[in-house]
Design an enzyme around this catalytic site. Sequence first.
Site, mmCIF file in Angstrom:
data_model
loop_
_atom_site.group_PDB
_atom_site.id
_atom_site.type_symbol
_atom_site.label_atom_id
_atom_site.label_comp_id
_atom_site.label_asym_id
_atom_site.label_seq_id
_atom_site.Cartn_x
_atom_site.Cartn_y
_atom_site.Cartn_z
ATOM 1 N N LYS A 118 102.573 105.638 61.480
ATOM 2 C CA LYS A 118 101.965 106.776 62.173
ATOM 3 C C LYS A 118 101.530 107.828 61.144
ATOM 4 C CE LYS A 118 103.048 109.859 66.114
ATOM 5 N NZ LYS A 118 104.092 110.244 67.079
ATOM 6 N N SER A 128 102.709 110.214 71.815
ATOM 7 C CA SER A 128 101.697 110.469 70.813
ATOM 8 C C SER A 128 101.511 109.336 69.803
ATOM 9 C CB SER A 128 102.040 111.749 70.071
ATOM 10 O OG SER A 128 103.239 111.568 69.327
ATOM 11 N N SER A 134 107.369 110.027 72.494
ATOM 12 C CA SER A 134 106.170 109.591 71.786
ATOM 13 C C SER A 134 106.184 108.151 71.274
ATOM 14 C CB SER A 134 105.870 110.534 70.624
ATOM 15 O OG SER A 134 105.297 111.716 71.116
#
Lengths: 454, 431
Positions: free
Chosen positions: B49, B124, B148
């Site tokens: 990420k 996210s 997330s």
Amino acid sequence: METIIGFEIHEQLATRTKLYCDSPTNYRDVPPNTNVCEVCTGMPGAKPHPVNQEAIDAVVEIALMLGCEIVKGPIYIQRKHYDYPDLPSGYQRTSLPIGRNGNLNGINIWEVHLEEDPGKYDPTSGKVDYNRSGVPLVEIVTAPDLRSPEEARNFLRELIKILHYTGKARAEGGTMRTDTNISLEGGARVEIKNINSVKGAYKALKFEIARQKSLRKRGAAVRRETRAFLEAQMITKTMRLKEEAEDYRYIPDPDIPPLLITPEKIAEIKAAMPETPGMKERRFVAQYGVKPEDAKVLASELELANAFEEVAKEVDPQFAATWVRDELKRVLVYNDKSFAESGIGTGQVVDLLRMIQAGEITPKTGKKILEILVAKPQPVERIVEEMGLGKIKADDIIEKACEEAVAENPQAVADYLGGKGEALNYVVGQVMRKTRGRADAKTVLEMLKKKVQG
Amino acid sequence: MGGVEGVASYLESIEEGKEVNAFLDLNPRALEEARLAEGKLAGLAIAVKSNISVKGLRAACASFTLENYVAGYDATVVERIRKEGGVVVGMTNMDEFACGSSGETSAFGPTQNPAAPGRIPGGSSSGSAAAVAASLCDAALGSDTGGSIRNPASHCGIVGIKPTYGLVPRYGLIDLAMSLDQIGPMARDVHTAALLLEVIAGPNPKECTTLKVEPPEYSRLLSRKIDGCRIGYAREFEEFTDPRITSVIKKSLDRLERMGAEVVPVTLPNLGKGLSTYYLTVFVEFFSATRKFDGRRYGRKIEEVCGREVLRRILLGRYISQKEYSGKYYKKALQFRSLIKRELLGALEGVDVIAGPTVPKLPHRLGESMDPMAMYGYDVLTVPTNLAGIPAGVIKAGEVDGIPVGLQVQGEPLGEQKILNVLYALEDGGC
């Protein structure tokens, strides 16, 4: 009209590494931005390492030396947010009080806590040096108990003495930063920032009192505000008014669990802690029988106090106290040096005092030698020889020995005066014995002749 | 496959799968690193990420703020992955600074949901979930502050683990809310997720908030034997959840019962209070965390270039952290947090794990407008886990109209193995 003064004093702690990372703290010795890592420059994603234990212990020790009680519960590290180029993360980490309710010479200490130093921003070049960023600081907050610039100056000196005693604060000049609050009775409180020395504090307070008094005289009110001290001009200047006061939006730092100082830790620090100057003074009086006023001077500097104790092992403590306090301290003050800075060894002081006590040199000579020692530390013997002080020494001593020998041998003297010339040789022999053969026999004979013939 | 060929083939797939918009930056040295790889993860392609620092790659957090920011150091989890031979193939898309639950707030365009085309992938960790779901990597790292990892894992039909707070080092993770953030693994199967978790977990002496616990070898200890396992289920889940999702979840619970587990009712009366507690905490901590993006060091000042959701959070954080409100909001949030923690830990006392839905609604269509409160509503079932600091895992339970629905399994602190075993049992496809 009473003057009301309080201080917030920041001093760097003498730790090897920074507060939240392993970067070294000797930022003065290295090029800008070299003692840095992702933590102390606030790189995205970096997290503080566990709080430097050495720094926590130092603050606890300083708080204890100032007579504070150590906070028992969890002590949170807070984030104090403000926007300035020297703050790499946009906030400074500052602990809640570690010590509280202390007292130094009758001045109450409100609290003692731990902070990190920001970087150094040069507005002229627009450059920031992060070498200093993250260096641990102790902050000491006093009650507004001080009543004059003179009292304030004495307090700061005393405080520096204590910090120095602990050995946990950085001794280099310029690292003491204080903010001061000052008001005249019934008037608004003004905060002065950017004070970097004891002298600066004194000057800033003097200026500020005059400024506030003159405002009042003209019937104007003193505004509640923060002012900056401009060292070069020795004046203070408005920084911001109360209405513009920043909101730091304090929050407990989520990256750092609160500190917990255990009673065991406090006991451990207490056991290893140096005496406070006050304790030392009392002990000197009790242990060595020196006068309280002498003890105060002796304890004024840790190295001087230690030197005194060393010397007191070798020579009479009261004699040593008088000499260290009156003569050595006088010469040091005259030369604007601390004992540590002078570089004089305790051995040299011992030698000197021994010679004085043994009558090998006169007190007057002793004082002269001290002046030379403070200017340039060296073996006392060498000074005596090189400066021709040995001559003085010889004459003094021979004369004294002659006097004694004459007084002790009235019969021989009478015989000599009665015409027995060789009778005086016996007296010469006695003088030689007294001076352990170091005197010149011919000189002695001449001296004796003069003496007995009056 | 694995090894050099595996990585090479993934790199090709990434190139072909560009329309997914899962990656923001690729590692030009991936093949070279695959050749030298040795260890537990040797040659496994790992997507990271974009809020996790990988030296030499852009950690843009899907924001114009950090558009050109190249990390100068490896996050601790990345160091550990490299040490075990894992190969970082690239940096994934995400909601900007992890502020979002749909993957749409990225400054570089939304990510597609490979498992439900035209729908949001969730967020996210949108790019990480999509990359795993589209087989663009073996596994991925996500971060989970209020769901997330689990939210996009649920929407994309993959496995995602949010570890116990403090089990996995955060060093190198760019903050959303420091007291809640955790890095965790995302993968297509439980074994890979367990393997990646055991590599990244464990104390970091250079960090204050990791637990001093050596993690077990989760992957080796995986077991499908769950007879006697007590699984808690709270009726309160249903108050918030689309009945079609509830029905998929109940079928999973039935399967678990058939495998020998016992489903036990638990109560979570304060479940709905988690959201406001969570968001107050996030606003304040995020405001603090973003103060460093002042435009002096990283080119752009965050408030001047960020998207609306990031700006909303910063401004709300600035507002509620004012001195005059500190007692009213943030401190209150902290108090509520302990209440929610007590409630969850209390409920877990009588059971091994608590199982239920992950996201209360099906993912909306990409581009469909949504008001912030509705968007925050996606997180109602995942935020309590973070507030309590406990672990949770997600696995695909089934589908509603072809859209994946994930089962969320929460456990006691450091109860990762139990959670993984329940997921493992469900993965088997039996019963």
